[in-house]
Design a protein around this motif. Structure first.
Motif, PDB file in Angstrom:
ATOM      1  N   ILE A 349       0.885  -1.174   0.000  1.00 17.34           N
ATOM      2  CA  ILE A 349       0.000   0.000   0.000  1.00 17.34           C
ATOM      3  C   ILE A 349       0.916   1.214   0.000  1.00 17.34           C
ATOM      4  O   ILE A 349       1.638   1.448   0.976  1.00 17.34           O
ATOM      5  CB  ILE A 349      -0.923   0.007   1.234  1.00 17.34           C
ATOM      6  CG1 ILE A 349      -1.685  -1.322   1.350  1.00 17.34           C
ATOM      7  CG2 ILE A 349      -1.897   1.181   1.163  1.00 17.34           C
ATOM      8  CD1 ILE A 349      -2.418  -1.484   2.673  1.00 17.34           C
ATOM      9  N   GLU A 350       0.882   2.011  -1.067  1.00 17.13           N
ATOM     10  CA  GLU A 350       1.900   3.051  -1.250  1.00 17.13           C
ATOM     11  C   GLU A 350       1.280   4.382  -1.658  1.00 17.13           C
ATOM     12  O   GLU A 350       0.196   4.427  -2.241  1.00 17.13           O
ATOM     13  CB  GLU A 350       2.907   2.611  -2.319  1.00 17.13           C
ATOM     14  CG  GLU A 350       3.549   1.263  -2.043  1.00 17.13           C
ATOM     15  CD  GLU A 350       4.401   0.792  -3.196  1.00 17.13           C
ATOM     16  OE1 GLU A 350       5.379   1.492  -3.536  1.00 17.13           O
ATOM     17  OE2 GLU A 350       4.109  -0.268  -3.781  1.00 17.13           O
ATOM     18  N   ASP A 351       2.016   5.431  -1.391  1.00 14.48           N
ATOM     19  CA  ASP A 351       1.606   6.782  -1.784  1.00 14.48           C
ATOM     20  C   ASP A 351       2.856   7.632  -2.046  1.00 14.48           C
ATOM     21  O   ASP A 351       3.409   8.246  -1.132  1.00 14.48           O
ATOM     22  CB  ASP A 351       0.751   7.424  -0.686  1.00 14.48           C
ATOM     23  CG  ASP A 351       0.250   8.811  -1.081  1.00 14.48           C
ATOM     24  OD1 ASP A 351       0.139   9.064  -2.302  1.00 14.48           O
ATOM     25  OD2 ASP A 351      -0.017   9.627  -0.182  1.00 14.48           O
ATOM     26  N   PRO A 352       3.300   7.696  -3.324  1.00 16.63           N
ATOM     27  CA  PRO A 352       2.775   7.003  -4.501  1.00 16.63           C
ATOM     28  C   PRO A 352       3.544   5.709  -4.751  1.00 16.63           C
ATOM     29  O   PRO A 352       4.526   5.413  -4.058  1.00 16.63           O
ATOM     30  CB  PRO A 352       3.063   8.010  -5.616  1.00 16.63           C
ATOM     31  CG  PRO A 352       4.356   8.649  -5.188  1.00 16.63           C
ATOM     32  CD  PRO A 352       4.324   8.698  -3.681  1.00 16.63           C
ATOM     33  N   GLN A 364      -2.392   1.862  -4.818  1.00 11.46           N
ATOM     34  CA  GLN A 364      -2.126   3.292  -4.686  1.00 11.46           C
ATOM     35  C   GLN A 364      -3.123   3.945  -3.731  1.00 11.46           C
ATOM     36  O   GLN A 364      -4.338   3.772  -3.869  1.00 11.46           O
ATOM     37  CB  GLN A 364      -2.220   3.956  -6.062  1.00 11.46           C
ATOM     38  CG  GLN A 364      -2.207   5.463  -6.053  1.00 11.46           C
ATOM     39  CD  GLN A 364      -0.826   6.026  -5.767  1.00 11.46           C
ATOM     40  OE1 GLN A 364       0.135   5.687  -6.419  1.00 11.46           O
ATOM     41  NE2 GLN A 364      -0.743   6.896  -4.776  1.00 11.46           N
ATOM     42  N   VAL A 365      -2.606   4.701  -2.778  1.00  6.34           N
ATOM     43  CA  VAL A 365      -3.473   5.494  -1.898  1.00  6.34           C
ATOM     44  C   VAL A 365      -4.105   6.622  -2.701  1.00  6.34           C
ATOM     45  O   VAL A 365      -3.450   7.247  -3.540  1.00  6.34           O
ATOM     46  CB  VAL A 365      -2.661   6.070  -0.720  1.00  6.34           C
ATOM     47  CG1 VAL A 365      -3.455   7.113   0.044  1.00  6.34           C
ATOM     48  CG2 VAL A 365      -2.214   4.953   0.207  1.00  6.34           C
ATOM     49  N   ASN A 366      -5.395   6.878  -2.471  1.00  4.90           N
ATOM     50  CA  ASN A 366      -6.105   7.958  -3.155  1.00  4.90           C
ATOM     51  C   ASN A 366      -7.019   8.643  -2.147  1.00  4.90           C
ATOM     52  O   ASN A 366      -8.124   8.172  -1.868  1.00  4.90           O
ATOM     53  CB  ASN A 366      -6.918   7.407  -4.340  1.00  4.90           C
ATOM     54  CG  ASN A 366      -7.494   8.510  -5.219  1.00  4.90           C
ATOM     55  OD1 ASN A 366      -7.744   9.616  -4.757  1.00  4.90           O
ATOM     56  ND2 ASN A 366      -7.697   8.210  -6.489  1.00  4.90           N
ATOM     57  N   THR A 372      -7.454   5.615   2.050  1.00  5.68           N
ATOM     58  CA  THR A 372      -6.362   5.937   2.956  1.00  5.68           C
ATOM     59  C   THR A 372      -5.597   4.664   3.299  1.00  5.68           C
ATOM     60  O   THR A 372      -6.035   3.546   2.996  1.00  5.68           O
ATOM     61  CB  THR A 372      -6.894   6.578   4.238  1.00  5.68           C
ATOM     62  OG1 THR A 372      -7.725   5.622   4.925  1.00  5.68           O
ATOM     63  CG2 THR A 372      -7.714   7.826   3.936  1.00  5.68           C
ATOM     64  N   PHE A 373      -4.432   4.828   3.938  1.00  5.36           N
ATOM     65  CA  PHE A 373      -3.656   3.663   4.354  1.00  5.36           C
ATOM     66  C   PHE A 373      -4.492   2.747   5.245  1.00  5.36           C
ATOM     67  O   PHE A 373      -4.497   1.523   5.059  1.00  5.36           O
ATOM     68  CB  PHE A 373      -2.393   4.114   5.103  1.00  5.36           C
ATOM     69  CG  PHE A 373      -1.274   4.560   4.210  1.00  5.36           C
ATOM     70  CD1 PHE A 373      -0.570   3.647   3.459  1.00  5.36           C
ATOM     71  CD2 PHE A 373      -0.929   5.898   4.138  1.00  5.36           C
ATOM     72  CE1 PHE A 373       0.480   4.046   2.640  1.00  5.36           C
ATOM     73  CE2 PHE A 373       0.116   6.320   3.320  1.00  5.36           C
ATOM     74  CZ  PHE A 373       0.822   5.394   2.567  1.00  5.36           C
ATOM     75  N   GLY A 374      -5.200   3.350   6.212  1.00  2.00           N
ATOM     76  CA  GLY A 374      -5.983   2.553   7.147  1.00  2.00           C
ATOM     77  C   GLY A 374      -7.115   1.800   6.475  1.00  2.00           C
ATOM     78  O   GLY A 374      -7.331   0.603   6.730  1.00  2.00           O
ATOM     79  N   LEU A 389       3.190  -4.569   2.964  1.00  2.00           N
ATOM     80  CA  LEU A 389       4.040  -3.389   3.098  1.00  2.00           C
ATOM     81  C   LEU A 389       3.131  -2.162   3.160  1.00  2.00           C
ATOM     82  O   LEU A 389       2.411  -1.870   2.197  1.00  2.00           O
ATOM     83  CB  LEU A 389       5.014  -3.271   1.924  1.00  2.00           C
ATOM     84  CG  LEU A 389       6.101  -2.189   2.026  1.00  2.00           C
ATOM     85  CD1 LEU A 389       7.309  -2.566   1.161  1.00  2.00           C
ATOM     86  CD2 LEU A 389       5.600  -0.817   1.581  1.00  2.00           C
ATOM     87  N   VAL A 390       3.150  -1.470   4.270  1.00  2.67           N
ATOM     88  CA  VAL A 390       2.388  -0.236   4.448  1.00  2.67           C
ATOM     89  C   VAL A 390       3.357   0.927   4.248  1.00  2.67           C
ATOM     90  O   VAL A 390       4.310   1.086   5.027  1.00  2.67           O
ATOM     91  CB  VAL A 390       1.731  -0.173   5.846  1.00  2.67           C
ATOM     92  CG1 VAL A 390       0.914   1.114   5.983  1.00  2.67           C
ATOM     93  CG2 VAL A 390       0.860  -1.386   6.070  1.00  2.67           C
TER      94      VAL A 390
END
Length: 562
Positions: A349-352, A364-366, A372-374, A389-390
């Motif tokens: 889970i990534e940003d970006p 992708q986080v949006n 969101t990550f959570g 992987l956070v």
């Protein structure tokens, strides 16, 4: 009698300069009338003075420039020295110089200069002393320097192609036949960026131009000041390639383009409006220099052994801490690559999402869609993951969900913004996580920093002072020589070439877990955790100094005790 050469976008003229005080401006009563929208009615004046002429600014709106500097009140100028009002350029010559000679050496306005000449060889640049001709000549020189700066990227400049957002080649071929001057400028900048291993290219709009800077080894380095017209055209080329709104000048835009040499390199495009125009940043996502295996990270043997052991576990949690740009994500990516993705379900889970890894699921986080990550982590836990992987723990919800996942049979990797490994514990507490959750879920905390390595071509040895060795805690060691940075053409006169990571590890054993659940004060926790910290960041860095890899100043810059 002296003569005055006046150059405007419409051409150049030469007039005799009368004796005495001469006024210049838009008003018809001036001795010299100029039609320039940036000129005031009575803009400035010149009069003979010993050694040249005294130029005086009459509190004009836009001022008068000499050598690209605004004149503050009065300034003495000499024969042949240019002064600039808007797009009008003037020089005073002795009467012994003929009009033909003047036209041969005329200062041309930026809009009149053949911009394609930015790619001429350095020997063909000619000489220039001031004004826009000097600016353009400096830009040509600096751009041409990018042809040989740094190291060979494995391909030639003519092999470099610009790709649009869809990955289709748009600008390719030989530089002398590859489109507009702006396209050639952009290709040359990319070529220089890849030669110097730059991670970012910044195009900063300023009052009369565009300052281009590269981020090399984490530090910003100015490389060329482009004339305003070229800078704006380069910006338009990037907008077209990234399929952005070319007319949008007052809102934020994001996109992506690529370049192709002997490999494809993707770039993130970010545009933000500023006082002088759009600021453009290109993030270069070149995978050529990133470590692919966990042993390529340069980890000390003890830390490498611990991480490899944890990667083989079914459950647990690894936290890597450090500031932005310290290589945390690269370390976790490398750890993920050491895991067998065929027999285990790996989700990130990534940003970006910066680098794509085959065989794993990347999300992708949006925030606009409430991804969101959570929220994504809760959804991922319902999809039978083995390894998660956070990208970053930012809030209490993400922290608690990630730790719960580690307790219920998942191997979790994440990053955290904290000063050191022990600071990761306090950061988790600050987010509202209970100490017993931290004690039971976290397996290892790793802190890291990136430090620049000395350029092997120009480093210089010196004998360390006793006070320096005492500061490093090595006064009892026999250290005859350390090294300092110097600077050469290969390293862009910086003295450093490449980076390496220094690490600090906090291993969670039973004694530390007991301390977390029974100790009430931060002071006691820090004292207890310090007993199980393997090698502080400073100690790790000083070892690299003794090995001749980096400098004392570089270590203290990134790992100061303060």
């Amino acid at each position: 009698m002296a003569v005055l050469q006046i150059t405007t976008p419409s051409g150049t003229r030469v007039i005799d300069l009368p004796d005495g005080l001469i006024t210049i401006g838009r008003r018809s009563s001036n001795d010299i009338v100029i039609e320039d929208e940036r000129a005031s009615r009575v803009h400035c004046s010149v009069r003979p003075t010993p050694g040249g002429f005294l130029l005086k600014d009459h509190e004009s709106r836009n001022g008068v420039k000499v050598n690209d500097q605004l004149v503050n009140g009065e300034k003495v100028i000499h024969y042949g020295e240019a002064f600039v009002i808007g797009q009008t350029f003037m020089r005073i010559f002795e009467d012994s110089v003929s009009p033909v000679e003047l036209n041969d050496t005329a200062v041309q306005p930026t809009v009149e200069v053949p911009v394609a000449e930015v790619f001429e060889d350095e020997a063909l640049l000619g000489s220039a002393e001031s004004g826009p001709e000097r600016l353009l000549a400096d830009a040509r020189r600096d751009l041409n320097n990018l042809r040989t700066a740094g190291a060979d990227p494995g391909f030639e400049l003519d092999d470099l192609a610009l790709l649009d957002r869809q990955g289709k080649p748009v600008h390719a071929g030989k530089m002398d036949a590859s489109g507009s001057p702006a396209v050639r400028t952009l290709r040359l900048l990319f070529y220089g960026a890849l030669r110097t291993r730059s991670t970012d290219m910044h195009f900063d709009p300023i009052r009369d131009g565009c300052q281009v800077r590269f981020r090399i080894d984490g530090k910003m380095l100015p490389v060329v000041l482009l004339p305003e017209a070229i800078g704006k055209t380069v910006l338009s080329v990037v907008k077209v390639l990234a399929e952005l709104d070319i007319t949008g000048k007052h809102h934020i835009q994001d996109g992506g383009i690529s370049v192709q040499g002997n490999r494809r390199v993707d770039c993130r495009v970010s545009l933000t409006p500023t006082m002088h125009g759009d600021k453009l940043v290109l993030r270069i996502l070149d995978t050529a220099g990133i470590p692919l295996q966990i042993w390529d990270l340069g980890l000390p043997p003890m830390i490498l052994k611990q991480i490899r052991a944890i990667c083989n576990l079914d459950a647990g949690m690894v936290i890597v801490s450090g500031p932005t740009g310290s290589g945390k994500t690269t370390t976790l990516y490398t750890a993920i690559r050491s895991i067998d993705c065929k027999t285990r379900n790996v989700v990130t889970i990534e940003d970006p999402i910066e680098y794509h890894i085959d065989g794993i699921t990347q999300i992708q986080v949006n925030l606009d869609k409430d991804f969101t990550f959570g929220h994504i982590l809760k959804s991922v836990l319902r999809q039978d993951p083995d390894v998660i992987l956070v990208g970053e723990i930012r809030d209490k919800e993400t922290a608690q969900t990630a730790m719960q996942a580690a307790l219920t049979g998942h191997l979790v990797f994440s990053t955290l913004h904290a000063k050191d490994a022990i600071g990761s514990i306090f950061r988790l507490m600050d987010l509202g996580t209970e100490p017993y959750m931290i004690a039971n879920s976290v397996s290892l905390c790793l802190a890291q920093r990136l430090v620049r390595k000395l350029c092997p071509n120009c480093r210089k040895g010196y004998q360390p002072k006793p006070s320096q060795l005492i500061k490093m805690g090595m006064q009892n060691d026999r250290i005859a020589e350390l090294y300092a940075h110097v600077g050469c053409r290969r390293c862009m006169n910086v003295g450093y070439w490449g980076r390496l990571a220094i690490f600090e590890m906090l291993n969670f054993n039973d004694d530390l877990r007991d301390a977390l659940m029974t100790t009430k004060t931060i002071h006691d926790i820090r004292r207890a955790a310090g007993e199980w910290t393997y090698q502080s960041l400073l100690e790790s860095g000083y070892k690299k100094v003794v090995e001749g890899v980096t400098t004392v100043e570089e270590i203290e810059r990134v790992a100061s005790r303060e």
